[in-house]
Design a protein around this motif. Structure first.
Motif, PDB file in Angstrom:
ATOM      1  N   GLU A 358       7.715  16.511  61.834  1.00  0.00           N
ATOM      2  CA  GLU A 358       8.293  15.780  62.698  1.00  0.00           C
ATOM      3  C   GLU A 358       8.695  14.325  61.951  1.00  0.00           C
ATOM      4  N   GLU A 359       8.306  13.737  61.089  1.00  0.00           N
ATOM      5  CA  GLU A 359       8.853  12.888  60.243  1.00  0.00           C
ATOM      6  C   GLU A 359      10.162  13.327  59.523  1.00  0.00           C
ATOM      7  N   ALA A 360      10.001  14.584  58.942  1.00  0.00           N
ATOM      8  CA  ALA A 360      11.159  15.086  58.203  1.00  0.00           C
ATOM      9  C   ALA A 360      12.637  15.182  59.164  1.00  0.00           C
ATOM     10  N   ALA A 361      12.229  15.646  60.383  1.00  0.00           N
ATOM     11  CA  ALA A 361      13.399  15.776  61.368  1.00  0.00           C
ATOM     12  C   ALA A 361      14.075  14.406  61.563  1.00  0.00           C
ATOM     13  N   LYS A 362      13.502  13.409  61.215  1.00  0.00           N
ATOM     14  CA  LYS A 362      14.012  11.881  61.538  1.00  0.00           C
ATOM     15  C   LYS A 362      15.131  11.648  60.427  1.00  0.00           C
ATOM     16  N   ILE A 363      14.905  12.215  59.148  1.00  0.00           N
ATOM     17  CA  ILE A 363      15.667  11.916  58.026  1.00  0.00           C
ATOM     18  C   ILE A 363      16.512  12.986  57.649  1.00  0.00           C
ATOM     19  N   MET A 364      16.341  14.305  57.991  1.00  0.00           N
ATOM     20  CA  MET A 364      17.356  15.426  57.735  1.00  0.00           C
ATOM     21  C   MET A 364      17.369  16.217  59.055  1.00  0.00           C
ATOM     22  N   PRO A 365      18.101  15.568  60.030  1.00  0.00           N
ATOM     23  CA  PRO A 365      18.618  16.317  61.330  1.00  0.00           C
ATOM     24  C   PRO A 365      19.277  17.560  61.028  1.00  0.00           C
ATOM     25  N   GLU A 366      20.067  17.864  59.945  1.00  0.00           N
ATOM     26  CA  GLU A 366      20.696  19.132  59.777  1.00  0.00           C
ATOM     27  C   GLU A 366      19.855  20.287  59.694  1.00  0.00           C
ATOM     28  N   VAL A 367      18.387  19.989  59.223  1.00  0.00           N
ATOM     29  CA  VAL A 367      17.763  20.922  58.877  1.00  0.00           C
ATOM     30  C   VAL A 367      16.893  21.553  60.103  1.00  0.00           C
ATOM     31  N   GLU A 368      16.906  22.902  59.921  1.00  0.00           N
ATOM     32  CA  GLU A 368      16.244  23.498  61.221  1.00  0.00           C
ATOM     33  C   GLU A 368      14.835  23.566  60.900  1.00  0.00           C
ATOM     34  N   MET A 369      14.019  23.020  61.820  1.00  0.00           N
ATOM     35  CA  MET A 369      12.329  23.151  61.545  1.00  0.00           C
ATOM     36  C   MET A 369      12.019  24.184  62.261  1.00  0.00           C
ATOM     37  N   VAL A 370      10.869  24.961  61.895  1.00  0.00           N
ATOM     38  CA  VAL A 370      10.393  26.259  62.336  1.00  0.00           C
ATOM     39  C   VAL A 370       8.833  26.268  62.414  1.00  0.00           C
ATOM     40  N   ASN A 371       8.488  27.041  63.126  1.00  0.00           N
ATOM     41  CA  ASN A 371       6.724  26.954  63.304  1.00  0.00           C
ATOM     42  C   ASN A 371       6.193  27.720  62.327  1.00  0.00           C
ATOM     43  N   SER A 372       6.378  28.521  61.386  1.00  0.00           N
ATOM     44  CA  SER A 372       5.677  29.312  60.432  1.00  0.00           C
ATOM     45  C   SER A 372       6.570  29.437  59.295  1.00  0.00           C
ATOM     46  N   ALA A 373       5.808  29.618  58.129  1.00  0.00           N
ATOM     47  CA  ALA A 373       6.728  30.236  56.857  1.00  0.00           C
ATOM     48  C   ALA A 373       7.456  31.396  57.253  1.00  0.00           C
ATOM     49  N   TYR A 374       6.958  32.282  57.710  1.00  0.00           N
ATOM     50  CA  TYR A 374       7.658  33.672  57.941  1.00  0.00           C
ATOM     51  C   TYR A 374       8.785  33.539  58.732  1.00  0.00           C
ATOM     52  N   ASP A 375       8.680  32.506  59.666  1.00  0.00           N
ATOM     53  CA  ASP A 375      10.040  32.186  60.732  1.00  0.00           C
ATOM     54  C   ASP A 375      11.195  31.488  59.928  1.00  0.00           C
ATOM     55  N   ALA A 376      10.814  30.741  58.900  1.00  0.00           N
ATOM     56  CA  ALA A 376      11.653  30.257  58.197  1.00  0.00           C
ATOM     57  C   ALA A 376      12.507  31.052  57.112  1.00  0.00           C
ATOM     58  N   VAL A 377      11.729  31.980  56.697  1.00  0.00           N
ATOM     59  CA  VAL A 377      12.264  32.792  55.670  1.00  0.00           C
ATOM     60  C   VAL A 377      13.157  33.888  56.289  1.00  0.00           C
ATOM     61  N   ALA A 378      12.993  34.105  57.619  1.00  0.00           N
ATOM     62  CA  ALA A 378      13.797  35.271  58.169  1.00  0.00           C
ATOM     63  C   ALA A 378      15.156  35.186  57.815  1.00  0.00           C
ATOM     64  N   ASP A 379      15.815  36.249  57.423  1.00  0.00           N
ATOM     65  CA  ASP A 379      17.236  36.445  57.106  1.00  0.00           C
ATOM     66  C   ASP A 379      17.567  35.506  55.872  1.00  0.00           C
ATOM     67  N   ALA A 380      16.793  34.877  55.078  1.00  0.00           N
ATOM     68  CA  ALA A 380      17.064  33.655  54.120  1.00  0.00           C
ATOM     69  C   ALA A 380      17.665  34.661  52.980  1.00  0.00           C
ATOM     70  N   ASP A 381      18.640  33.776  52.360  1.00  0.00           N
ATOM     71  CA  ASP A 381      19.084  34.136  50.923  1.00  0.00           C
ATOM     72  C   ASP A 381      18.137  33.852  49.844  1.00  0.00           C
ATOM     73  N   ALA A 382      17.390  32.696  49.825  1.00  0.00           N
ATOM     74  CA  ALA A 382      16.432  32.342  48.963  1.00  0.00           C
ATOM     75  C   ALA A 382      15.410  31.518  49.851  1.00  0.00           C
ATOM     76  N   VAL A 383      14.264  31.518  49.096  1.00  0.00           N
ATOM     77  CA  VAL A 383      13.100  30.712  49.535  1.00  0.00           C
ATOM     78  C   VAL A 383      12.578  29.891  48.229  1.00  0.00           C
ATOM     79  N   ALA A 384      12.256  28.479  48.869  1.00  0.00           N
ATOM     80  CA  ALA A 384      11.979  27.505  47.793  1.00  0.00           C
ATOM     81  C   ALA A 384      10.435  27.027  48.323  1.00  0.00           C
ATOM     82  N   ILE A 385       9.499  27.008  47.373  1.00  0.00           N
ATOM     83  CA  ILE A 385       8.296  26.433  47.626  1.00  0.00           C
ATOM     84  C   ILE A 385       8.193  25.040  47.182  1.00  0.00           C
ATOM     85  N   VAL A 386       8.488  23.998  47.638  1.00  0.00           N
ATOM     86  CA  VAL A 386       8.552  22.538  47.337  1.00  0.00           C
ATOM     87  C   VAL A 386       7.186  21.817  47.334  1.00  0.00           C
TER      88      VAL A 386
END
Length: 433
Positions: A358-386
């Motif tokens: 919720e806080e992140a969306a305010k400062i990085m609106p271009e980023v797609e926020m998703v509900n789970s780690a597995y949804d985030a990595v779907a069809d991704a070319d790379a995954v980074a644990i930050v």
């Protein structure tokens, strides 16, 4: 003791709730009417483990309350804590003390004689002198004292830090004010928590010096991690080897994407400004600030390198956005610079964070926020644990790999090892190993 806490943000709310839990009568004051209304409904303005239960317990017991009326709240108080924000000032990096001084002006006409004014906010050396001057100028006949009492709370572990502190620092020029502070902290003193009484200016500097030193440890091990990668060494072994030295210690020697949050970036800049103003440069701290800023962008380039040096049109999944786990704080989080670097390179970004989206969306609106780690990595070319949230420590790596397009895994917190990642089919990159 009767205590008023001016400011109901992170420091004020945690401190007020903990003081109430010690048995003191505490009222937390804030000008934000909606925040006070939410607190009266037991809705916390921040995410801090255990805080909602602590607040509710003490409200129900009648020891903790909330108000927008400063003048009424400070009447009859033994101590009034100033715990308002001191963000970095635009242009020069100095701490913005406007909220501290505004609170001081208001208190001058509201407090009773023999009240102790306590600066809990992180403030530059000499702020207590100015607070004292403001109140004396507005109310010359008033007997009062101004005390410095810096906080040393880690986000995500703040309640434990408050109740089991390494030390309590109190800076005061008045013996009677020391007695009041001793009484306030008596429950901790009885538990043998060390209490250090100093001059007010020494107390103010202790806070900045402590945070600058910790930031230096983080930056040092990050630079050692870069050297390890060049030399074929393992930074985790190096960290353990130097951390076992009692003169160094193991804490804050975990390599990663750089420090962030509400304290280290702001406080190192404020210390630099104070040193410059007094013609006593702190060159080590200056180098730390520069190195940390460069590191965050370098982590974005590390992700691009893991994809073969080209991110244009590719999808990158980020796991973790907050500057550390167990908080929703996005202030100066490394993820901000990483995201910007990837966007500049033409990547599409999907991200997940257990508490910070919720806080992140305010400062990085271009980023797609998703509900789970597995949804985030779907069809991704790379995954980074930050960010090293517990939720990411036991991911099903084979499942993760199966839903991805690419196979690059960039582990910026070293929570996995190369063998298990490669067994799952990943091309694995970590920090300093």
């Amino acid at each position: 003791m009767k205590i008023a806490m001016i400011g109901s943000g992170y420091v004020g709310l945690v401190s007020g709730a903990c003081f109430a839990d010690f048995g003191h009568q505490v009222i937390c004051v804030d000008k934000d009417e909606s925040k006070i209304a939410r607190l009266n409904d037991n809705i916390m303005p921040i995410y801090e483990p255990g805080l909602d239960n602590l607040v509710k317990t003490n409200v129900d017991a009648g020891r903790l309350s909330f108000s927008t009326d400063l003048a009424a709240s400070v009447k009859g108080c033994d101590a009034v804590f100033i715990a308002v924000g001191t963000p970095s000032r635009r242009g020069d990096g100095h701490a913005d003390l406007s909220y501290v001084y505004a609170a001081s002006e208001e208190l001058a006409g509201a407090i009773d004689p023999k009240t102790v004014i306590v600066t809990k906010s992180t403030v530059p050396v000499g702020t207590g002198d100015e607070v004292e001057r403001i109140i004396k100028e507005a109310n010359p006949s008033l007997e009062f004292a101004v005390v410095s009492n810096p906080e040393f709370l880690r986000e995500g572990a703040a309640i434990g830090d408050f109740k089991r502190p390494d030390r309590i620092v109190v800076g005061s020029e008045e013996d009677w004010a020391k007695d009041v502070m001793h009484a306030i902290y008596r429950p901790l003193f009885l538990n043998e928590s060390p209490i250090l009484f100093t001059s007010r200016r020494s107390s103010e500097l202790i806070k900045y010096a402590a945070n600058a030193f910790l930031a230096t440890k983080i930056t040092f091990i990050n630079e050692m991690a870069d050297l390890c990668e060049k030399l074929g060494a393992n930074v985790q072994d190096v960290s353990r080897g130097i951390g076992l030295d009692g003169r160094i210690g193991a804490k804050f020697l975990h390599a990663g994407p750089g420090y962030g949050g509400s304290c280290f970036p702001k406080d190192t800049l404020a210390l630099l400004k104070t040193a410059q103003d007094n013609e006593s440069p702190v060159r080590i701290v200056s180098a730390v600030v520069e190195a940390n800023d460069l590191r965050k962008r370098a982590m974005g380039r590390k992700v691009i390198a893991a994809m073969g040096g080209d991110a244009r049109g590719k999808k990158v999944a980020l796991l973790g956005l907050t500057f550390k786990p167990n908080t929703d704080d996005m202030r100066d989080a490394p993820s901000i610079a990483i995201v910007q670097t990837l966007l500049d390179a033409g990547a599409h970004i999907a991200a997940h964070d257990p508490e910070g989206m919720e806080e992140a969306a305010k400062i990085m609106p271009e980023v797609e926020m998703v509900n789970s780690a597995y949804d985030a990595v779907a069809d991704a070319d790379a995954v980074a644990i930050v960010t090293e949230w517990d939720a990411y420590r036991a991911l099903d790596l084979q499942k993760l790999r199966s839903v991805m397009k690419g196979k690059a895994l960039i582990d910026m917190r070293n929570i996995y090892n190369q063998a298990q990642a490669e067994e799952a089919g990943f091309s694995y990159s970590s920090i300093g190993r």
